[in-house]
Enzyme design. Sequence first.
Site, mmCIF file in Angstrom:
data_model
loop_
_atom_site.group_PDB
_atom_site.id
_atom_site.type_symbol
_atom_site.label_atom_id
_atom_site.label_comp_id
_atom_site.label_asym_id
_atom_site.label_seq_id
_atom_site.Cartn_x
_atom_site.Cartn_y
_atom_site.Cartn_z
ATOM 1 N N SER A 129 0.852 -1.189 0.000
ATOM 2 C CA SER A 129 0.000 0.000 0.000
ATOM 3 C C SER A 129 0.881 1.229 0.000
ATOM 4 O O SER A 129 1.968 1.235 0.598
ATOM 5 C CB SER A 129 -0.899 0.021 1.239
ATOM 6 O OG SER A 129 -1.617 1.238 1.311
ATOM 7 N N TYR A 142 -1.972 -0.162 10.170
ATOM 8 C CA TYR A 142 -2.023 -0.582 8.767
ATOM 9 C C TYR A 142 -0.747 -0.143 8.044
ATOM 10 O O TYR A 142 -0.121 -0.937 7.327
ATOM 11 C CB TYR A 142 -3.257 0.014 8.093
ATOM 12 C CG TYR A 142 -3.439 -0.402 6.650
ATOM 13 C CD1 TYR A 142 -3.881 -1.684 6.338
ATOM 14 C CD2 TYR A 142 -3.178 0.483 5.614
ATOM 15 C CE1 TYR A 142 -4.051 -2.070 5.017
ATOM 16 C CE2 TYR A 142 -3.354 0.107 4.290
ATOM 17 C CZ TYR A 142 -3.785 -1.167 3.992
ATOM 18 O OH TYR A 142 -3.954 -1.554 2.687
#
Length: 267
Positions: A129, A142
């Site tokens: 990501s 995250y």
Amino acid sequence: MKKVVLITGGSSGIGKSVGEYLTSNGFIVYGTSRNPENYKNSQFPILELDVKKIETIQKTVKIIIDKEGKLDVLINNAGAGITGAIEEIPEAEIKANFETNFFGPINVIKAVLPQMRKQQAGLIINITSIAGYMGLPYRGIYSASKGALELVTEAFRMELKSFNVKMTNIAPGDFATNIAAGRYHAPLLDNSPYKKPYGDTLNLMNAHVDSGSNPDMMAKAVLKIINTKNPKVHYKVGEFMQKFSIVLKRILPDTIYEKMLMKHYKL
């Protein structure tokens, strides 16, 4: 011969788009899900696999190799979102996120490597990501789990070069998928000192996903990488400003970049 591809988390979102695109381009594709019976109408087979359960990983990899005699490409796509003030996220949820986003992909890699070494060929693509390049407020766990996978890929690549097994990362930005629905959200507590900033940031994050890019952009990027003789270490796929944010982090002083992020999130 057609290349055989395994995509973890291939039942929806980016994984589904990649699987359908590769299938339409002549690849033999296997996707995975914890509940494959829910995806009987998939354009490619969906097998049972939970990245947190090593026995399901080994079983599924064996099924594919026994049937096809080889495994050319692994796409580590299965992942989980998590949001919240780090102070308020239960330790169990933090560990569960790393189990899915970091330890899970490593265990899938370990399961496919004996076959790829035997073939003296293989490609592993880890879906990370853009959030993994920076510590984002209320998405810190995250960011950390995806950033860890980015770094471990750099090391893994060098360890695998002598076996002709290649590895790369693709870091997507915000895409229009159902990831927001599957995130762990730390609850918005009425007595929390983070209630307003976390709530505002949560709304902003969800809006970014809802207006995100078409996942087909990722599918096309994956095919291009598969057809590349020597893939780069890192790829970024998404809107220009999302990718440019990584460049800015590299060139701006840390405190200036931090102020820029805080202004974006209205903190």
